[in-house]
Design a protein around this motif. Sequence first.
Motif, PDB file in Angstrom:
ATOM      1  N   VAL A   1     -14.297 -14.382 -49.485  1.00 39.35           N
ATOM      2  CA  VAL A   1     -13.671 -15.568 -50.086  1.00 39.35           C
ATOM      3  C   VAL A   1     -14.235 -16.839 -49.460  1.00 39.35           C
ATOM      4  O   VAL A   1     -14.569 -17.803 -50.168  1.00 39.35           O
ATOM      5  N   VAL A   2     -14.372 -16.829 -48.134  1.00 43.57           N
ATOM      6  CA  VAL A   2     -14.932 -17.999 -47.446  1.00 43.57           C
ATOM      7  C   VAL A   2     -16.376 -18.223 -47.871  1.00 43.57           C
ATOM      8  O   VAL A   2     -16.809 -19.360 -48.102  1.00 43.57           O
ATOM      9  N   GLY A   3     -17.143 -17.121 -47.989  1.00 38.30           N
ATOM     10  CA  GLY A   3     -18.538 -17.259 -48.397  1.00 38.30           C
ATOM     11  C   GLY A   3     -18.688 -17.829 -49.799  1.00 38.30           C
ATOM     12  O   GLY A   3     -19.582 -18.642 -50.052  1.00 38.30           O
ATOM     13  N   VAL A   4     -17.794 -17.416 -50.700  1.00 39.35           N
ATOM     14  CA  VAL A   4     -17.877 -17.886 -52.090  1.00 39.35           C
ATOM     15  C   VAL A   4     -17.328 -19.296 -52.233  1.00 39.35           C
ATOM     16  O   VAL A   4     -17.901 -20.140 -52.930  1.00 39.35           O
ATOM     17  N   ALA A   5     -16.201 -19.563 -51.577  1.00 35.95           N
ATOM     18  CA  ALA A   5     -15.509 -20.851 -51.765  1.00 35.95           C
ATOM     19  C   ALA A   5     -15.669 -21.783 -50.579  1.00 35.95           C
ATOM     20  O   ALA A   5     -14.932 -22.766 -50.458  1.00 35.95           O
ATOM     21  N   GLY A   6     -16.632 -21.498 -49.682  1.00 35.77           N
ATOM     22  CA  GLY A   6     -16.775 -22.300 -48.479  1.00 35.77           C
ATOM     23  C   GLY A   6     -17.001 -23.773 -48.733  1.00 35.77           C
ATOM     24  O   GLY A   6     -16.480 -24.633 -48.014  1.00 35.77           O
TER      25      GLY A   6
ATOM     26  N   VAL B   1     -24.344 -17.788 -45.936  1.00 41.39           N
ATOM     27  CA  VAL B   1     -25.726 -17.465 -45.563  1.00 41.39           C
ATOM     28  C   VAL B   1     -25.791 -16.094 -44.902  1.00 41.39           C
ATOM     29  O   VAL B   1     -26.626 -15.249 -45.250  1.00 41.39           O
ATOM     30  N   SER B   2     -24.912 -15.839 -43.936  1.00 45.93           N
ATOM     31  CA  SER B   2     -24.933 -14.564 -43.219  1.00 45.93           C
ATOM     32  C   SER B   2     -24.652 -13.392 -44.147  1.00 45.93           C
ATOM     33  O   SER B   2     -25.308 -12.345 -44.070  1.00 45.93           O
ATOM     34  N   LEU B   3     -23.668 -13.545 -45.037  1.00 46.83           N
ATOM     35  CA  LEU B   3     -23.341 -12.460 -45.959  1.00 46.83           C
ATOM     36  C   LEU B   3     -24.487 -12.222 -46.940  1.00 46.83           C
ATOM     37  O   LEU B   3     -24.800 -11.062 -47.271  1.00 46.83           O
ATOM     38  N   GLU B   4     -25.117 -13.290 -47.419  1.00 42.34           N
ATOM     39  CA  GLU B   4     -26.243 -13.133 -48.332  1.00 42.34           C
ATOM     40  C   GLU B   4     -27.395 -12.388 -47.664  1.00 42.34           C
ATOM     41  O   GLU B   4     -27.972 -11.468 -48.246  1.00 42.34           O
ATOM     42  N   VAL B   5     -27.718 -12.804 -46.450  1.00 43.55           N
ATOM     43  CA  VAL B   5     -28.817 -12.142 -45.738  1.00 43.55           C
ATOM     44  C   VAL B   5     -28.483 -10.677 -45.498  1.00 43.55           C
ATOM     45  O   VAL B   5     -29.320  -9.790 -45.698  1.00 43.55           O
ATOM     46  N   GLY B   6     -27.241 -10.404 -45.071  1.00 36.28           N
ATOM     47  CA  GLY B   6     -26.849  -9.031 -44.813  1.00 36.28           C
ATOM     48  C   GLY B   6     -26.932  -8.159 -46.053  1.00 36.28           C
ATOM     49  O   GLY B   6     -27.530  -7.079 -46.029  1.00 36.28           O
ATOM     50  N   VAL B   7     -26.351  -8.628 -47.148  1.00 35.90           N
ATOM     51  CA  VAL B   7     -26.304  -7.830 -48.372  1.00 35.90           C
ATOM     52  C   VAL B   7     -27.697  -7.636 -48.972  1.00 35.90           C
ATOM     53  O   VAL B   7     -28.091  -6.530 -49.342  1.00 35.90           O
TER      54      VAL B   7
ATOM     55  N   LEU C   1     -16.180 -26.886 -38.133  1.00 37.76           N
ATOM     56  CA  LEU C   1     -15.475 -25.997 -39.053  1.00 37.76           C
ATOM     57  C   LEU C   1     -16.203 -25.903 -40.385  1.00 37.76           C
ATOM     58  O   LEU C   1     -16.394 -24.808 -40.934  1.00 37.76           O
ATOM     59  N   SER C   2     -16.622 -27.038 -40.918  1.00 38.42           N
ATOM     60  CA  SER C   2     -17.326 -27.046 -42.207  1.00 38.42           C
ATOM     61  C   SER C   2     -18.620 -26.257 -42.122  1.00 38.42           C
ATOM     62  O   SER C   2     -18.959 -25.485 -43.027  1.00 38.42           O
ATOM     63  N   ARG C   3     -19.333 -26.411 -41.034  1.00 43.76           N
ATOM     64  CA  ARG C   3     -20.609 -25.713 -40.885  1.00 43.76           C
ATOM     65  C   ARG C   3     -20.404 -24.214 -40.690  1.00 43.76           C
ATOM     66  O   ARG C   3     -21.184 -23.402 -41.190  1.00 43.76           O
ATOM     67  N   VAL C   4     -19.355 -23.818 -39.974  1.00 38.91           N
ATOM     68  CA  VAL C   4     -19.063 -22.396 -39.805  1.00 38.91           C
ATOM     69  C   VAL C   4     -18.696 -21.771 -41.149  1.00 38.91           C
ATOM     70  O   VAL C   4     -19.135 -20.655 -41.474  1.00 38.91           O
ATOM     71  N   LEU C   5     -17.910 -22.473 -41.945  1.00 36.42           N
ATOM     72  CA  LEU C   5     -17.505 -21.945 -43.253  1.00 36.42           C
ATOM     73  C   LEU C   5     -18.700 -21.783 -44.185  1.00 36.42           C
ATOM     74  O   LEU C   5     -18.848 -20.749 -44.856  1.00 36.42           O
ATOM     75  N   ILE C   6     -19.568 -22.783 -44.236  1.00 31.36           N
ATOM     76  CA  ILE C   6     -20.732 -22.712 -45.113  1.00 31.36           C
ATOM     77  C   ILE C   6     -21.712 -21.644 -44.631  1.00 31.36           C
ATOM     78  O   ILE C   6     -22.344 -20.943 -45.431  1.00 31.36           O
ATOM     79  N   ALA C   7     -21.832 -21.494 -43.324  1.00 36.28           N
ATOM     80  CA  ALA C   7     -22.761 -20.510 -42.771  1.00 36.28           C
ATOM     81  C   ALA C   7     -22.337 -19.082 -43.087  1.00 36.28           C
ATOM     82  O   ALA C   7     -23.176 -18.167 -43.059  1.00 36.28           O
ATOM     83  N   ALA C   8     -21.055 -18.866 -43.384  1.00 38.54           N
ATOM     84  CA  ALA C   8     -20.599 -17.514 -43.731  1.00 38.54           C
ATOM     85  C   ALA C   8     -21.330 -16.997 -44.964  1.00 38.54           C
ATOM     86  O   ALA C   8     -21.703 -15.815 -45.039  1.00 38.54           O
TER      87      ALA C   8
END
Length: 293
Positions: free
Chosen positions: A34-39, A84-90, A75-82
Amino acid sequence: MSGEPRGSLRRSLSALRHDPPAVAGTVILLVLVVVGVAGRWLAPAGINDIDVAQMLQPPSWSHPFGTDELGRDVLSRVLIAARVSLEVGVISVGIALVAGVSLGLFAGYYRGWVDNVLMRGMDVLFAFPVLLLAVAIVAVLGPGLLTAMIAIGVVYTPIFARVTRASVLSVREQVFVRAAVSIGASDLRIMRRHVLPNVAAPLIVQTSLSLAFAILSEAALSFLGLGVQPPAPAWGRMLYDGRGFVTDAWWLGLFPGAAIFLTVLAFNLVGDALRDVLDPRQLTVSEARRSVG
């Protein structure tokens, strides 16, 4: 016959609902998705909004995770970075899954010289430490998000190839596979319809565990400056930027580090639970305990 393992797989997966660590890991992963999609909509500020007057501010009501050396909201940067990390992982694990499963299927099914050639190639990749090989690939292709995905996908391909090959070698001798061969079914049809569905269980477990390691690898590459490039936020890059402020601005490393920790922990919790319920021996023990209770 080939439908029986799939039914067992469904029963095993349904058992995860009664496993507290698996449920906890799943909840964390759902929150991360949810954070990755709506960050971008959840972030209270822009990821590159510089405010020198607010630089290195500790966590507060206006900046719950504090600000960095440029006054940007952590906080904003941590949320947006989620995202990126999920995309790279998947995507990187998807590359490894497709390539590794394809190679493992052909190696295990045909055996002989095909097996020798493909597996010796995987042995060459296995000879290098994972991070060192990923760094070498990125050094050749150039730093960036896409090359990090390719590098991580390549280094994890041998793992999926070996897991698939080991499972195919046993499934290949099953009665339903021999029956399909006797009626003249093509090799590709047999592998797709009869072999692959029956080796899904170990691949599911390996995928969940590889996602955790892929996210760690991406963080390491970004920390080394070979992954996501600034000003785009990435948890690994944020750790690198905060390394010089460990004593004066502890929050710069704490929150991206905690995000990496929770993400890897969630994938490991789910992966361990999947390994337990998809292992026939573990499943038998669990069913026996339930029947006694």
